[in-house]
Design a protein around this motif. Structure first.
Motif, PDB file in Angstrom:
ATOM      1  N   TYR A 191       0.858  -1.182   0.000  1.00 36.08           N
ATOM      2  CA  TYR A 191       0.000   0.000   0.000  1.00 36.08           C
ATOM      3  C   TYR A 191       0.894   1.232   0.000  1.00 36.08           C
ATOM      4  CZ  TYR A 191      -3.045   3.666   1.853  1.00 36.08           C
ATOM      5  OH  TYR A 191      -3.736   4.832   2.035  1.00 36.08           O
ATOM      6  N   ILE A 192       0.715   2.109  -0.994  1.00 40.25           N
ATOM      7  CA  ILE A 192       1.566   3.310  -1.085  1.00 40.25           C
ATOM      8  C   ILE A 192       0.735   4.593  -1.086  1.00 40.25           C
ATOM      9  CG2 ILE A 192       3.454   2.104  -2.215  1.00 40.25           C
ATOM     10  CD1 ILE A 192       2.519   3.318  -4.879  1.00 40.25           C
ATOM     11  N   GLY A 193      -0.547   4.492  -0.769  1.00 42.16           N
ATOM     12  CA  GLY A 193      -1.388   5.681  -0.706  1.00 42.16           C
ATOM     13  C   GLY A 193      -2.738   5.429  -1.374  1.00 42.16           C
ATOM     14  N   MET A 194      -3.759   6.151  -0.889  1.00 48.11           N
ATOM     15  CA  MET A 194      -5.108   5.941  -1.398  1.00 48.11           C
ATOM     16  C   MET A 194      -5.229   6.244  -2.886  1.00 48.11           C
ATOM     17  SD  MET A 194      -7.022   4.636   0.880  1.00 48.11           S
ATOM     18  CE  MET A 194      -8.580   4.848  -0.001  1.00 48.11           C
ATOM     19  N   LYS A 195      -4.480   7.230  -3.356  1.00 45.70           N
ATOM     20  CA  LYS A 195      -4.627   7.609  -4.762  1.00 45.70           C
ATOM     21  C   LYS A 195      -4.052   6.564  -5.712  1.00 45.70           C
ATOM     22  CE  LYS A 195      -0.486  10.571  -5.040  1.00 45.70           C
ATOM     23  NZ  LYS A 195      -0.023  11.944  -5.362  1.00 45.70           N
ATOM     24  N   PHE A 196      -3.332   5.576  -5.158  1.00 47.99           N
ATOM     25  CA  PHE A 196      -2.763   4.524  -5.999  1.00 47.99           C
ATOM     26  C   PHE A 196      -3.503   3.196  -5.835  1.00 47.99           C
ATOM     27  CE2 PHE A 196       0.823   7.416  -5.057  1.00 47.99           C
ATOM     28  CZ  PHE A 196       1.093   7.834  -6.345  1.00 47.99           C
ATOM     29  N   GLN A 197      -4.633   3.221  -5.141  1.00 47.54           N
ATOM     30  CA  GLN A 197      -5.361   1.981  -4.901  1.00 47.54           C
ATOM     31  C   GLN A 197      -5.913   1.358  -6.187  1.00 47.54           C
ATOM     32  OE1 GLN A 197      -4.293   0.777  -2.188  1.00 47.54           O
ATOM     33  NE2 GLN A 197      -6.197   0.451  -1.058  1.00 47.54           N
ATOM     34  N   LEU A 210       3.234   1.387 -10.700  1.00 46.59           N
ATOM     35  CA  LEU A 210       3.502   1.176  -9.279  1.00 46.59           C
ATOM     36  C   LEU A 210       4.999   1.031  -9.025  1.00 46.59           C
ATOM     37  CD1 LEU A 210       0.747  -1.330  -8.044  1.00 46.59           C
ATOM     38  CD2 LEU A 210       1.016   1.070  -7.401  1.00 46.59           C
ATOM     39  N   LYS A 211       5.674   0.315  -9.896  1.00 45.82           N
ATOM     40  CA  LYS A 211       7.123   0.147  -9.756  1.00 45.82           C
ATOM     41  C   LYS A 211       7.828   1.499  -9.873  1.00 45.82           C
ATOM     42  CE  LYS A 211       8.840  -3.224 -12.226  1.00 45.82           C
ATOM     43  NZ  LYS A 211       9.006  -4.139 -13.381  1.00 45.82           N
ATOM     44  N   LYS A 212       7.342   2.338 -10.767  1.00 46.96           N
ATOM     45  CA  LYS A 212       7.923   3.665 -10.936  1.00 46.96           C
ATOM     46  C   LYS A 212       7.715   4.507  -9.684  1.00 46.96           C
ATOM     47  CE  LYS A 212       9.755   7.108 -13.281  1.00 46.96           C
ATOM     48  NZ  LYS A 212      11.198   7.122 -13.648  1.00 46.96           N
ATOM     49  N   GLN A 213       6.534   4.418  -9.084  1.00 50.17           N
ATOM     50  CA  GLN A 213       6.219   5.189  -7.886  1.00 50.17           C
ATOM     51  C   GLN A 213       7.053   4.761  -6.686  1.00 50.17           C
ATOM     52  OE1 GLN A 213       4.298   7.867  -7.334  1.00 50.17           O
ATOM     53  NE2 GLN A 213       3.806   7.997  -9.520  1.00 50.17           N
ATOM     54  N   PRO A 271      14.382   0.268  -1.761  1.00 53.64           N
ATOM     55  CA  PRO A 271      15.420  -0.668  -2.223  1.00 53.64           C
ATOM     56  C   PRO A 271      14.896  -1.980  -2.793  1.00 53.64           C
ATOM     57  CG  PRO A 271      15.401  -0.540   0.181  1.00 53.64           C
ATOM     58  CD  PRO A 271      14.514   0.561  -0.316  1.00 53.64           C
ATOM     59  N   PHE A 272      13.664  -2.395  -2.416  1.00 49.57           N
ATOM     60  CA  PHE A 272      13.206  -3.682  -2.925  1.00 49.57           C
ATOM     61  C   PHE A 272      11.780  -3.687  -3.488  1.00 49.57           C
ATOM     62  CE2 PHE A 272      11.528  -3.887   1.393  1.00 49.57           C
ATOM     63  CZ  PHE A 272      10.325  -4.574   1.245  1.00 49.57           C
ATOM     64  N   PHE A 273      11.014  -2.618  -3.310  1.00 46.16           N
ATOM     65  CA  PHE A 273       9.623  -2.620  -3.745  1.00 46.16           C
ATOM     66  C   PHE A 273       9.422  -2.923  -5.238  1.00 46.16           C
ATOM     67  CE2 PHE A 273       6.798  -0.311  -0.390  1.00 46.16           C
ATOM     68  CZ  PHE A 273       7.119  -1.311   0.522  1.00 46.16           C
ATOM     69  N   PRO A 274      10.165  -2.282  -6.160  1.00 47.54           N
ATOM     70  CA  PRO A 274       9.905  -2.548  -7.585  1.00 47.54           C
ATOM     71  C   PRO A 274      10.040  -4.024  -7.959  1.00 47.54           C
ATOM     72  CG  PRO A 274      11.189  -0.545  -7.344  1.00 47.54           C
ATOM     73  CD  PRO A 274      11.150  -1.185  -5.996  1.00 47.54           C
ATOM     74  N   ASP A 275      11.126  -4.666  -7.531  1.00 52.31           N
ATOM     75  CA  ASP A 275      11.305  -6.082  -7.832  1.00 52.31           C
ATOM     76  C   ASP A 275      10.258  -6.931  -7.125  1.00 52.31           C
ATOM     77  OD1 ASP A 275      13.473  -5.560  -9.440  1.00 52.31           O
ATOM     78  OD2 ASP A 275      14.970  -5.998  -7.894  1.00 52.31           O
TER      79      ASP A 275
END
Length: 348
Positions: free
Chosen positions: A110-116, A133-136, A141-145
């Protein structure tokens, strides 16, 4: 310029909840033993972690290697936030009952309501949403992968892995110390609940976490405090919808309730951190101004990996923090050290 206030409304803050469970300790144990970057800064010496690893079964070691590669400990923590589970069997039943798309959705950070909406579409297989999402999260260090893995891996295999690694760690690591761990976590939970009546929300969070200042932010209405012993001395932060989570290190008093002379954990860690010539030089250097890792390395003429190791120790003792890519001395923490020591010495 004077300001005429037309409202008496006070700044809103958050409410604090406190939960404790062996299931959190289980998931965080999996996170700790697979975190090779931090394992040498944990309270438990690396030799103890190595000994523990040698004692584990081959199937569990295989699951842990998979968890280290894909950071599936994050999935376990996110899943544990879906409801209050009474025991491991209830958690396993919950996993078995989840639809595939729902399982993917929960496991995506979860990275924020606007990205749900992006989170929903990514869980349904939309590549564009996944990439956005990967760009955001590219600063993590590990979220995109991790997002790529969750969105593209076979859900059946993911479900079986999560059940296997959670069950294996619980049976082999938690159960042998179940009673002791339960008592430690419950004592700490009760001490924080008792203090909650005397402190405002923000002060309670700072006290429980050993110095984290968390100010209210939009859409976050609750802070969830979860005591843990396995990740000491570190706090682990997390976010779920509308909630900021701190898995905070239990206090010494909760581990050793009969030792009335037991000093505060962070009091000990601060003195340990300062009891080294190289780290004292770094503190003095940072007293002048914030510095990058490279600047500290150049100034002290030391290897970057050595400097980084010392900085991790200073950070774990809450004497140094990072901000905008630079290391900063927490001067209040240094200045209050003598007062903390005198307070401890004065206690009956």
């Amino acid at each position: 310029m004077d300001v005429f206030h037309t409202t008496s409304r006070k700044r809103e803050t958050y409410e604090v909840r406190i939960e404790a469970s062996l299931l959190w300790e289980c998931a965080l144990g999996i996170a700790a033993i697979t975190n090779t970057r931090l394992i040498d800064t944990f309270e438990k010496p690396k030799e103890s972690w190595d000994k523990l690893m040698r004692s584990l079964s081959e199937p569990l070691i295989g699951d842990l290697k998979y968890a280290e590669k894909n950071n599936t400990w994050k999935s376990l923590l996110l899943l544990l936030h879906q409801k209050e589970f009474r025991d491991l069997s209830e958690f396993i039943m919950f996993l078995d009952g989840l639809e595939d798309k729902r399982l993917r959705f929960i496991c995506i950070p979860y990275i924020g309501m606007k990205f749900q909406e992006l989170r929903t579409h990514a869980s349904e297989g939309d590549e564009s949403s996944r990439n956005r999402l990967k760009k955001q999260t590219e600063d993590n260090p590990f979220f995109p992968d991790y997002i790529e893995f969750i969105c593209t891996t076979n859900v059946h295999d993911l479900r079986n892995h999560l059940k296997s690694v959670m069950t294996g760690w619980y049976k082999e690591v938690i159960i042998p110390h179940k009673e002791t761990l339960s008592q430690i976590l419950e004592r700490d939970k009760q001490s924080k609940e008792k203090m909650s009546g005397n402190l405002k929300s923000e002060a309670l969070v700072e006290w429980a976490t050993g110095g984290i200042t968390y100010l209210p932010e939009p859409r976050v209405h609750t802070v969830l405090l979860i005591p843990q012993s396995i990740y000491r001395p570190w706090n682990v932060e997390g976010d779920v919808e509308g909630v900021k989570v701190f898995y905070y290190p239990v206090a010494n008093e909760s581990i050793y309730p009969d030792d009335k002379d037991m000093p505060s954990y962070f009091l000990v860690q601060k003195h340990k951190a300062l009891g080294d010539e190289a780290r004292l030089r770094m503190v003095k250097l940072l007293k002048g101004s914030d510095r990058t890792l490279q600047e500290i390395t150049n100034e002290l003429n030391m290897g970057k990996s050595t400097v980084h190791h010392h900085l991790k120790i200073l950070r774990s003792a809450r004497l140094v923090e990072t901000l905008d890519g630079k290391y900063r001395l927490k001067e209040n923490a240094v200045q209050s050290l003598s007062n903390e020591l005198m307070q401890y010495l004065a206690e009956d």
